[in-house]
Design an enzyme around this catalytic site. Sequence first.
Site, PDB file in Angstrom:
ATOM      1  N   TRP A   1      -7.474  10.003   8.970  1.00  0.00           N
ATOM      2  CA  TRP A   1      -6.927  10.193   7.616  1.00  0.00           C
ATOM      3  C   TRP A   1      -7.807   9.372   6.696  1.00  0.00           C
ATOM      4  CZ3 TRP A   1      -5.335   8.613   3.002  1.00  0.00           C
ATOM      5  CH2 TRP A   1      -4.398   9.368   2.294  1.00  0.00           C
TER       6      TRP A   1
ATOM      7  N   LYS B   1      11.141  12.493  -2.678  1.00  0.00           N
ATOM      8  CA  LYS B   1      11.164  13.525  -1.631  1.00  0.00           C
ATOM      9  C   LYS B   1      10.630  14.853  -2.164  1.00  0.00           C
ATOM     10  CE  LYS B   1      12.351  11.430   1.902  1.00  0.00           C
ATOM     11  NZ  LYS B   1      11.467  10.404   1.338  1.00  0.00           N
TER      12      LYS B   1
ATOM     13  N   ARG C   1       1.407  11.179  11.981  1.00  0.00           N
ATOM     14  CA  ARG C   1       0.799  10.092  11.208  1.00  0.00           C
ATOM     15  C   ARG C   1       0.041  10.627   9.992  1.00  0.00           C
ATOM     16  NH1 ARG C   1      -0.769   5.321  14.285  1.00  0.00           N
ATOM     17  NH2 ARG C   1       0.618   5.106  16.036  1.00  0.00           N
TER      18      ARG C   1
ATOM     19  N   GLU D   1      14.716   8.175  -4.972  1.00  0.00           N
ATOM     20  CA  GLU D   1      14.400   8.711  -3.650  1.00  0.00           C
ATOM     21  C   GLU D   1      14.375  10.235  -3.668  1.00  0.00           C
ATOM     22  OE1 GLU D   1      13.915   9.235   0.572  1.00  0.00           O
ATOM     23  OE2 GLU D   1      13.170   7.876  -0.998  1.00  0.00           O
TER      24      GLU D   1
ATOM     25  N   ASN E   1      -9.298   2.768  13.961  1.00  0.00           N
ATOM     26  CA  ASN E   1      -8.244   2.820  12.959  1.00  0.00           C
ATOM     27  C   ASN E   1      -8.300   1.512  12.193  1.00  0.00           C
ATOM     28  OD1 ASN E   1      -5.919   3.176  11.462  1.00  0.00           O
ATOM     29  ND2 ASN E   1      -4.520   2.792  13.153  1.00  0.00           N
ATOM     30  N   GLY E   2      -8.366   1.575  10.852  1.00  0.00           N
ATOM     31  CA  GLY E   2      -8.425   0.368  10.053  1.00  0.00           C
ATOM     32  C   GLY E   2      -9.535   0.433   9.037  1.00  0.00           C
TER      33      GLY E   2
ATOM     34  N   HIS F   1      16.449   6.814 -23.982  1.00  0.00           N
ATOM     35  CA  HIS F   1      15.381   5.873 -24.332  1.00  0.00           C
ATOM     36  C   HIS F   1      13.998   6.451 -24.036  1.00  0.00           C
ATOM     37  CE1 HIS F   1      18.171   2.671 -25.307  1.00  0.00           C
ATOM     38  NE2 HIS F   1      18.841   2.971 -24.201  1.00  0.00           N
TER      39      HIS F   1
ATOM     40  N   CYS G   1      -4.425   6.294  11.478  1.00  0.00           N
ATOM     41  CA  CYS G   1      -5.079   7.264  12.344  1.00  0.00           C
ATOM     42  C   CYS G   1      -4.494   7.170  13.752  1.00  0.00           C
ATOM     43  CB  CYS G   1      -6.574   6.995  12.401  1.00  0.00           C
ATOM     44  SG  CYS G   1      -7.325   6.759  10.779  1.00  0.00           S
TER      45      CYS G   1
ATOM     46  N   LYS H   1       1.744   8.897   7.597  1.00  0.00           N
ATOM     47  CA  LYS H   1       3.069   8.395   7.930  1.00  0.00           C
ATOM     48  C   LYS H   1       3.201   6.913   7.626  1.00  0.00           C
ATOM     49  CE  LYS H   1       7.227   8.562   9.506  1.00  0.00           C
ATOM     50  NZ  LYS H   1       8.247   9.177   8.639  1.00  0.00           N
TER      51      LYS H   1
ATOM     52  N   GLU I   1       6.898  14.627  -2.609  1.00  0.00           N
ATOM     53  CA  GLU I   1       6.162  14.519  -1.351  1.00  0.00           C
ATOM     54  C   GLU I   1       5.948  15.865  -0.678  1.00  0.00           C
ATOM     55  OE1 GLU I   1       6.984  10.380   0.928  1.00  0.00           O
ATOM     56  OE2 GLU I   1       8.761  11.606   0.628  1.00  0.00           O
TER      57      GLU I   1
END
Length: 620
Positions: free
Chosen positions: A87, A496, A40, A492, A111-112, A515, A15, A615, A499
């Site tokens: 968030w 992406k 963030r 990756e 925040n936390g 396989h 946050c 983030k 996301e």
Amino acid sequence: MVRPRMDKGAAEHMCGIIGIVGKEEVADRLVDGLRRMEYRGYDSAGVCTVYDGELIRRRAPGKLLNLVKELAVNPAPGNVGIAHTRWATHGAPTAANAHPHATEKLALVHNGIIENFRPLREALQAKGRVFESETDTEVVAHLVSDLVEGGLSPVDAVKAALPQLRGAFALAIAFREHPDMLIGARLGSPLVLGYGEGETFLGSDALALAPLTQRITYLEEGDWVVIRREGVEIYDKDNNPVTHAIVASGASAAAVEKGNFRHFMQKEIYDQPTVVAQTLQSYVRRDDESVALPQIDFDLSAIKRVTIVACGTSYYAGLVAKYWFEHFARLPVDIDVASEFRYRDPVLEPGGLAIFISQSGETADTLAALRHCKANGQTIAVVVNVPTSSMAREADLLLPTHAGPEIGVASTKAFTCQLAVLAALAAHLAVKRGRMTRDEEREVVRNLIETPSALNAALAYDDAIAAMAHLIAPARDVLYLGRGQDYPLALEGALKLKEISYIHAEGYASGEMKHGPIALIDEHVPVIVIAPSGPLFEKTVSNMQEVRARGGKIVLISDAEGLAEAGEGCMATIEMPQVHPLIAPLVYAVPVQLLAYHVACVKGTDVDQPRNLAKSVTVE
């Protein structure tokens, strides 16, 4: 070690917090600070000012624009205030759950996560206190209020409350009857002090305070602080007065400008030639073509084993590094995602090097794993983009990337800068271990120095990638294939695409197709193949034939030689410059980033702030 439990309340991720004790009205500046922390990720926002003996609180779910509209209708006057973007992991993103949380006496932002919020809340409810939200944060507001109402001053109430909190937190608290003061505290979540002319500031990071001041202090773990216009009083976890250095933040007020680019992510993809060059300047000496690391006080040649720990994109950078460390330095490497690492009770041999990779340096899982390794006798190296972060401070060997602030939630330039640092580290380890000759070291350095121009050459194909993005956008599923060090690039690339375009995508080692994953192939599943020409190319071509035989549509990313050999019959091809295998992962990162970006643009998703993502994750 703090181990926040995600099943207990509405935890907050990365946050954004900002607080101002000012000389003039602060609401607009508070909102501007929140705007600078939008990167963030968040799902609600709020401000609270102290004015004329009242707490003026305005909150709104959704984007910051909704809070701006609320303030236009219902302003929040006052020269002192706090603000927050939230968030939530659970607890709906409603106005009631948005921060600041308030009581009759005070308002606070957090925040936390407060691990023991449930017994605290039950005890406070037994005293008759009424809670209005689902969050763990509100318990702190009531706890401090209860102490104030019991006769303690705000400072003494906070001093008495902090030891009762278990978990991770950064706090900023405003008091209705003390309009010239804020109190802040941190444990496990970063908090920064800022110094102005007759004004003082609190923020989650230097970027939030960049337009307000360049003079900042990073609070240490367990610190709490009383800030007033004329100055600050800092106390450590044992309530002893302490002083910390005031440093120049280096954060640019222009750092969050997109310039002529449509999105921050696009700008950051285009930043890569510059920031990779800046990063490499710290690790290679052009004059004698050698690799150089920061001054260290331990013997790298004595390292017997490497353990790499990271999350998300940083983990994929570590997977590439595993190939490099084993190939060049002949060092055995274990690699794990941070969220799994501690809980499998890993075997850590004495004399090992543990490398932690993080953009923010505050990722809770990775930080906890770092401390576990430190407690088990490992030498700690940290590859991080924020050299003042918690991980950086706890490292034996700090290896900063120089990517600059990365605003887009989906990491791009941080990834390639991490790769640049790890390539240099692999070469340096090889030299120290006697596994790389002087001529081989020169060749590695020459190739690293060529990376920025190769990245520029890769960016030249942007228009061609944009032109074929509409072929991928309708897909529900996409597969990415790669061999060797291109396999992490496949992972990756799939990440992406997931996301920012919300298309289901998976990355596989090319040889694993038969396989199981080959069962997914039909004419509706595009297959992205990452395959520079070279010794593994022929085997990858045979995997492509298996896909074609089942009606799959292939997008081949390769150099001119590879496209000439295998490009015929592909749905699309993306040409890359011919580069040395060492730097291929950095160069081939560009097309997978651009492909995801342009597909997301075709789909109209929120590229810079994709749904459900933050983030940096500062709770487990």
